[in-house]
Design a protein around this motif. Structure first.
Motif, PDB file in Angstrom:
ATOM      1  N   HIS A   1       0.716  -1.101  -0.078  1.00  0.00           N
ATOM      2  CA  HIS A   1      -0.084  -0.009   0.126  1.00  0.00           C
ATOM      3  C   HIS A   1       0.811   1.314  -0.151  1.00  0.00           C
ATOM      4  O   HIS A   1       1.765   1.593   1.051  1.00  0.00           O
ATOM      5  CB  HIS A   1      -0.806   0.235   1.188  1.00  0.00           C
ATOM      6  CG  HIS A   1      -2.090   1.017   1.229  1.00  0.00           C
ATOM      7  ND1 HIS A   1      -1.595   2.331   1.267  1.00  0.00           N
ATOM      8  CD2 HIS A   1      -3.360   0.614   0.962  1.00  0.00           C
ATOM      9  CE1 HIS A   1      -3.127   2.906   1.165  1.00  0.00           C
ATOM     10  NE2 HIS A   1      -4.051   1.829   0.876  1.00  0.00           N
ATOM     11  N   PRO A   2       0.714   2.078  -1.109  1.00  0.00           N
ATOM     12  CA  PRO A   2       1.742   3.247  -1.140  1.00  0.00           C
ATOM     13  C   PRO A   2       1.601   4.199  -0.172  1.00  0.00           C
ATOM     14  O   PRO A   2       2.682   4.617   0.456  1.00  0.00           O
ATOM     15  CB  PRO A   2       1.307   3.886  -2.515  1.00  0.00           C
ATOM     16  CG  PRO A   2       0.041   3.442  -2.786  1.00  0.00           C
ATOM     17  CD  PRO A   2      -0.039   2.045  -2.199  1.00  0.00           C
ATOM     18  N   TRP A   3       0.545   4.517   0.379  1.00  0.00           N
ATOM     19  CA  TRP A   3       0.288   5.460   1.476  1.00  0.00           C
ATOM     20  C   TRP A   3       0.687   4.826   2.985  1.00  0.00           C
ATOM     21  O   TRP A   3       1.264   5.609   3.691  1.00  0.00           O
ATOM     22  CB  TRP A   3      -1.195   5.868   1.832  1.00  0.00           C
ATOM     23  CG  TRP A   3      -1.505   6.799   0.406  1.00  0.00           C
ATOM     24  CD1 TRP A   3      -0.791   7.501  -0.185  1.00  0.00           C
ATOM     25  CD2 TRP A   3      -2.930   6.248   0.024  1.00  0.00           C
ATOM     26  NE1 TRP A   3      -1.799   7.885  -1.214  1.00  0.00           N
ATOM     27  CE2 TRP A   3      -2.761   7.193  -1.287  1.00  0.00           C
ATOM     28  CE3 TRP A   3      -4.025   5.479  -0.050  1.00  0.00           C
ATOM     29  CZ2 TRP A   3      -3.927   7.260  -2.165  1.00  0.00           C
ATOM     30  CZ3 TRP A   3      -4.904   5.427  -0.818  1.00  0.00           C
ATOM     31  CH2 TRP A   3      -4.906   6.501  -1.708  1.00  0.00           C
ATOM     32  N   ARG A   4       0.616   3.653   3.123  1.00  0.00           N
ATOM     33  CA  ARG A   4       1.297   3.065   4.253  1.00  0.00           C
ATOM     34  C   ARG A   4       2.605   3.019   4.360  1.00  0.00           C
ATOM     35  O   ARG A   4       3.244   3.263   5.420  1.00  0.00           O
ATOM     36  CB  ARG A   4       0.596   1.271   4.293  1.00  0.00           C
ATOM     37  CG  ARG A   4       1.021   0.668   5.642  1.00  0.00           C
ATOM     38  CD  ARG A   4       0.720  -0.680   5.825  1.00  0.00           C
ATOM     39  NE  ARG A   4      -0.968  -0.461   5.889  1.00  0.00           N
ATOM     40  CZ  ARG A   4      -1.749  -1.404   5.123  1.00  0.00           C
ATOM     41  NH1 ARG A   4      -1.205  -2.477   4.719  1.00  0.00           N
ATOM     42  NH2 ARG A   4      -3.203  -1.412   4.995  1.00  0.00           N
ATOM     43  N   ALA A   5       3.182   2.635   3.292  1.00  0.00           N
ATOM     44  CA  ALA A   5       4.625   2.752   3.031  1.00  0.00           C
ATOM     45  C   ALA A   5       5.310   4.235   3.305  1.00  0.00           C
ATOM     46  O   ALA A   5       6.325   4.476   4.098  1.00  0.00           O
ATOM     47  CB  ALA A   5       5.123   2.472   1.773  1.00  0.00           C
ATOM     48  N   ALA A   6       4.533   5.263   2.584  1.00  0.00           N
ATOM     49  CA  ALA A   6       4.772   6.764   3.024  1.00  0.00           C
ATOM     50  C   ALA A   6       4.767   7.100   4.518  1.00  0.00           C
ATOM     51  O   ALA A   6       5.711   7.755   5.174  1.00  0.00           O
ATOM     52  CB  ALA A   6       4.414   7.392   2.189  1.00  0.00           C
ATOM     53  N   LEU A   7       3.679   6.575   5.112  1.00  0.00           N
ATOM     54  CA  LEU A   7       3.562   6.950   6.408  1.00  0.00           C
ATOM     55  C   LEU A   7       4.540   6.136   7.496  1.00  0.00           C
ATOM     56  O   LEU A   7       5.035   6.775   8.289  1.00  0.00           O
ATOM     57  CB  LEU A   7       2.052   6.530   6.894  1.00  0.00           C
ATOM     58  CG  LEU A   7       1.574   6.691   8.322  1.00  0.00           C
ATOM     59  CD1 LEU A   7       1.633   8.208   8.608  1.00  0.00           C
ATOM     60  CD2 LEU A   7       0.666   6.217   8.707  1.00  0.00           C
ATOM     61  N   LEU A   8       4.903   4.981   7.252  1.00  0.00           N
ATOM     62  CA  LEU A   8       6.021   4.355   7.760  1.00  0.00           C
ATOM     63  C   LEU A   8       7.185   5.039   7.768  1.00  0.00           C
ATOM     64  O   LEU A   8       7.884   5.214   8.782  1.00  0.00           O
ATOM     65  CB  LEU A   8       5.999   2.892   7.354  1.00  0.00           C
ATOM     66  CG  LEU A   8       7.111   2.057   7.989  1.00  0.00           C
ATOM     67  CD1 LEU A   8       6.586   1.468   9.379  1.00  0.00           C
ATOM     68  CD2 LEU A   8       7.090   0.626   7.395  1.00  0.00           C
ATOM     69  N   ARG A   9       7.426   5.507   6.546  1.00  0.00           N
ATOM     70  CA  ARG A   9       8.830   6.646   6.391  1.00  0.00           C
ATOM     71  C   ARG A   9       8.779   7.601   7.280  1.00  0.00           C
ATOM     72  O   ARG A   9       9.921   7.809   7.832  1.00  0.00           O
ATOM     73  CB  ARG A   9       9.083   6.690   4.888  1.00  0.00           C
ATOM     74  CG  ARG A   9       9.662   5.587   3.932  1.00  0.00           C
ATOM     75  CD  ARG A   9       9.886   6.009   2.461  1.00  0.00           C
ATOM     76  NE  ARG A   9       8.943   6.893   1.882  1.00  0.00           N
ATOM     77  CZ  ARG A   9       7.932   6.479   0.936  1.00  0.00           C
ATOM     78  NH1 ARG A   9       8.212   5.154   0.892  1.00  0.00           N
ATOM     79  NH2 ARG A   9       7.065   7.280   0.594  1.00  0.00           N
ATOM     80  N   ILE A  10       7.839   8.110   7.058  1.00  0.00           N
ATOM     81  CA  ILE A  10       7.658   9.339   8.077  1.00  0.00           C
ATOM     82  C   ILE A  10       7.699   9.224   9.449  1.00  0.00           C
ATOM     83  O   ILE A  10       8.507   9.837  10.246  1.00  0.00           O
ATOM     84  CB  ILE A  10       6.263  10.119   7.806  1.00  0.00           C
ATOM     85  CG1 ILE A  10       6.379  10.771   6.347  1.00  0.00           C
ATOM     86  CG2 ILE A  10       6.231  11.141   8.796  1.00  0.00           C
ATOM     87  CD1 ILE A  10       4.973  11.181   5.902  1.00  0.00           C
ATOM     88  N   LEU A  11       7.058   8.043   9.994  1.00  0.00           N
ATOM     89  CA  LEU A  11       7.191   7.774  11.599  1.00  0.00           C
ATOM     90  C   LEU A  11       8.400   7.024  11.970  1.00  0.00           C
ATOM     91  O   LEU A  11       9.003   7.080  12.937  1.00  0.00           O
ATOM     92  CB  LEU A  11       6.123   6.867  11.588  1.00  0.00           C
ATOM     93  CG  LEU A  11       4.683   7.162  11.159  1.00  0.00           C
ATOM     94  CD1 LEU A  11       3.527   6.169  11.747  1.00  0.00           C
ATOM     95  CD2 LEU A  11       4.570   8.285  12.381  1.00  0.00           C
TER      96      LEU A  11
END
Length: 69
Positions: free
Chosen positions: A53-63
Motif C-alpha cells: 500500500h503506497p500510503w502505508r509505506a509513506a506513513l511508515l517512512r515518516i514515522l
C-alpha cells in the motif's frame, strides 16, 4: 469559472434540452483514487516489486525516520 458554477450552467442547459443531468463535481473522486491505487499495485506486481500500500509505506517512512533536532 469554478466547478460549481460550471455544474450549475450544465444542469440548467440539461434541463432546457431534456438531457440527463450531469454528475455533481467531486462525486467520483474517491473512486478515482482507489482505481489509481489499484493500478499502481497491479503495475508493481507485473514489474516484480511487492504490491504494498503506497500510503502505508509513506506513513511508515515518516514515522520511522530520525528527526533532526
Amino acid at each position: 469559472m469554478t466547478a460549481i458554477e460550471q455544474y450549475l450552467i450544465d444542469t440548467w442547459r440539461a434541463s432546457q434540452q431534456g438531457a440527463p443531468m450531469p454528475p455533481p463535481p467531486g462525486r467520483d473522486d474517491l473512486a478515482v483514487l482507489r482505481e489509481v491505487r489499484s493500478y499502481e499495485q497491479a503495475r508493481a506486481v507485473l514489474e516484480g516489486r511487492p504490491a504494498r500500500h503506497p500510503w502505508r509505506a509513506a506513513l511508515l517512512r515518516i514515522l520511522t525516520r530520525p528527526r533532526a533536532c
